[in-house]
Design a protein around this motif. Structure first.
Motif, PDB file in Angstrom:
ATOM      1  N   GLU A 184       0.847  -1.238  -0.134  1.00 22.40           N
ATOM      2  CA  GLU A 184      -0.190   0.003   0.144  1.00 22.40           C
ATOM      3  C   GLU A 184       0.906   1.403  -0.207  1.00 22.40           C
ATOM      4  OE1 GLU A 184      -2.188  -0.458   3.537  1.00 22.40           O
ATOM      5  OE2 GLU A 184      -3.834  -1.869   2.456  1.00 22.40           O
ATOM      6  N   GLN A 185       1.999   1.243   0.754  1.00 20.32           N
ATOM      7  CA  GLN A 185       2.878   2.441   0.943  1.00 20.32           C
ATOM      8  C   GLN A 185       3.638   2.503  -0.506  1.00 20.32           C
ATOM      9  OE1 GLN A 185       5.488   1.307   4.050  1.00 20.32           O
ATOM     10  NE2 GLN A 185       4.040   2.212   5.586  1.00 20.32           N
ATOM     11  N   ASP A 186       4.071   1.386  -1.352  1.00 20.52           N
ATOM     12  CA  ASP A 186       4.485   1.374  -2.441  1.00 20.52           C
ATOM     13  C   ASP A 186       3.466   2.030  -3.568  1.00 20.52           C
ATOM     14  OD1 ASP A 186       6.849   0.708  -1.387  1.00 20.52           O
ATOM     15  OD2 ASP A 186       6.709  -1.549  -2.243  1.00 20.52           O
ATOM     16  N   ALA A 187       2.285   1.511  -3.334  1.00 21.70           N
ATOM     17  CA  ALA A 187       1.396   2.066  -4.470  1.00 21.70           C
ATOM     18  C   ALA A 187       1.000   3.553  -4.089  1.00 21.70           C
ATOM     19  CB  ALA A 187      -0.048   1.276  -4.036  1.00 21.70           C
ATOM     20  N   ALA A 188       1.223   3.937  -3.051  1.00 19.79           N
ATOM     21  CA  ALA A 188       0.855   5.470  -2.700  1.00 19.79           C
ATOM     22  C   ALA A 188       1.998   6.174  -3.230  1.00 19.79           C
ATOM     23  CB  ALA A 188       0.673   5.730  -1.128  1.00 19.79           C
ATOM     24  N   ALA A 189       3.128   5.503  -3.036  1.00 18.92           N
ATOM     25  CA  ALA A 189       4.475   6.461  -3.538  1.00 18.92           C
ATOM     26  C   ALA A 189       4.266   6.368  -5.114  1.00 18.92           C
ATOM     27  CB  ALA A 189       5.562   5.706  -3.114  1.00 18.92           C
ATOM     28  N   ALA A 190       3.984   5.430  -5.615  1.00 18.72           N
ATOM     29  CA  ALA A 190       3.813   5.330  -7.150  1.00 18.72           C
ATOM     30  C   ALA A 190       2.937   6.330  -7.628  1.00 18.72           C
ATOM     31  CB  ALA A 190       3.460   3.706  -7.433  1.00 18.72           C
ATOM     32  N   ARG A 191       1.718   6.477  -6.762  1.00 14.05           N
ATOM     33  CA  ARG A 191       0.833   7.680  -7.478  1.00 14.05           C
ATOM     34  C   ARG A 191       1.235   8.844  -7.143  1.00 14.05           C
ATOM     35  NH1 ARG A 191      -2.765   3.829  -4.803  1.00 14.05           N
ATOM     36  NH2 ARG A 191      -2.679   4.794  -2.733  1.00 14.05           N
ATOM     37  N   VAL A 192       1.822   9.030  -6.095  1.00 10.43           N
ATOM     38  CA  VAL A 192       2.568  10.300  -6.022  1.00 10.43           C
ATOM     39  C   VAL A 192       3.574  10.684  -7.172  1.00 10.43           C
ATOM     40  CG1 VAL A 192       4.214  11.742  -4.411  1.00 10.43           C
ATOM     41  CG2 VAL A 192       2.284  10.480  -3.579  1.00 10.43           C
ATOM     42  N   LEU A 193       4.418   9.679  -7.430  1.00 12.62           N
ATOM     43  CA  LEU A 193       5.420   9.897  -8.450  1.00 12.62           C
ATOM     44  C   LEU A 193       4.571   9.926  -9.864  1.00 12.62           C
ATOM     45  CD1 LEU A 193       8.076   7.138  -7.655  1.00 12.62           C
ATOM     46  CD2 LEU A 193       8.316   9.754  -7.453  1.00 12.62           C
ATOM     47  N   ALA A 194       3.529   9.257 -10.005  1.00 14.02           N
ATOM     48  CA  ALA A 194       2.662   9.321 -11.430  1.00 14.02           C
ATOM     49  C   ALA A 194       2.201  10.614 -11.446  1.00 14.02           C
ATOM     50  CB  ALA A 194       1.876   8.117 -11.517  1.00 14.02           C
ATOM     51  N   GLY A 195       1.897  11.038 -10.621  1.00 12.08           N
ATOM     52  CA  GLY A 195       1.068  12.347 -10.355  1.00 12.08           C
ATOM     53  C   GLY A 195       2.199  13.590 -10.728  1.00 12.08           C
ATOM     54  N   GLY A 196       3.393  13.367 -10.088  1.00 16.04           N
ATOM     55  CA  GLY A 196       4.695  14.320 -10.368  1.00 16.04           C
ATOM     56  C   GLY A 196       4.717  14.155 -11.916  1.00 16.04           C
ATOM     57  N   ALA A 197       5.046  12.990 -12.486  1.00 14.91           N
ATOM     58  CA  ALA A 197       5.306  12.893 -13.873  1.00 14.91           C
ATOM     59  C   ALA A 197       4.366  13.371 -14.690  1.00 14.91           C
ATOM     60  CB  ALA A 197       5.268  11.101 -14.058  1.00 14.91           C
ATOM     61  N   ASP A 198       3.034  13.160 -14.343  1.00 19.51           N
ATOM     62  CA  ASP A 198       1.844  14.008 -14.992  1.00 19.51           C
ATOM     63  C   ASP A 198       2.252  15.372 -15.242  1.00 19.51           C
ATOM     64  OD1 ASP A 198       0.151  12.235 -16.516  1.00 19.51           O
ATOM     65  OD2 ASP A 198      -1.456  12.413 -14.807  1.00 19.51           O
TER      66      ASP A 198
END
Length: 134
Positions: free
Chosen positions: A29-43
């Protein structure tokens, strides 16, 4: 039926596995949250880059259009300047031609005057050769 000691060991093993699975789920879940944050930043980064590219393209297009207008104006000015130079050149040639025509007329008049002098001299010479008693 299973033995109570065996049951306790099995339950303890299951509890350990559940704790491990819970830890793994929490990490996932922490990895998924971090991935969402990174994806948002990449967006956001991609959106910013697209905007910068769009701005660069518009600036480049504007620059090329300005250069095209400058070159068109320069060409027009050169064409007009060449037309003026040609006009002045033709006027100069016309003036030279008129000067040559004027000089030709004067030279022809001088040649005619000289011819009259030659004719008069020939007349005088021919009269001087004739015996008239003088």
């Amino acid at each position: 039926m299973a033995q109570p000691d065996d049951l306790e060991a099995r339950v303890a093993a299951l509890e350990t596995q559940i704790r491990d699975l819970a830890d793994r789920v929490r990490h996932s879940e922490q990895d998924a949250a971090a991935a969402r944050v990174l994806a948002g930043g990449a967006d956001r980064d991609v959106a910013e880059i697209r905007e910068e590219i769009r701005d660069f393209r518009q600036a480049t297009t504007s620059s090329f259009n300005a250069m095209r207008e400058d070159l068109t104006d320069l060409r027009q000015r050169i064409d007009n300047g060449l037309a003026d130079v040609r006009s002045e050149m033709h006027q100069g040639f016309d003036q030279v031609d008129r000067g040559f025509t004027e000089m030709r007329g004067k030279l022809d008049a001088t040649a005619a005057g000289q011819q009259q002098i030659v004719n008069l001299l020939n007349t005088i010479i021919s009269q001087g050769e004739q015996p008239d008693g003088q």
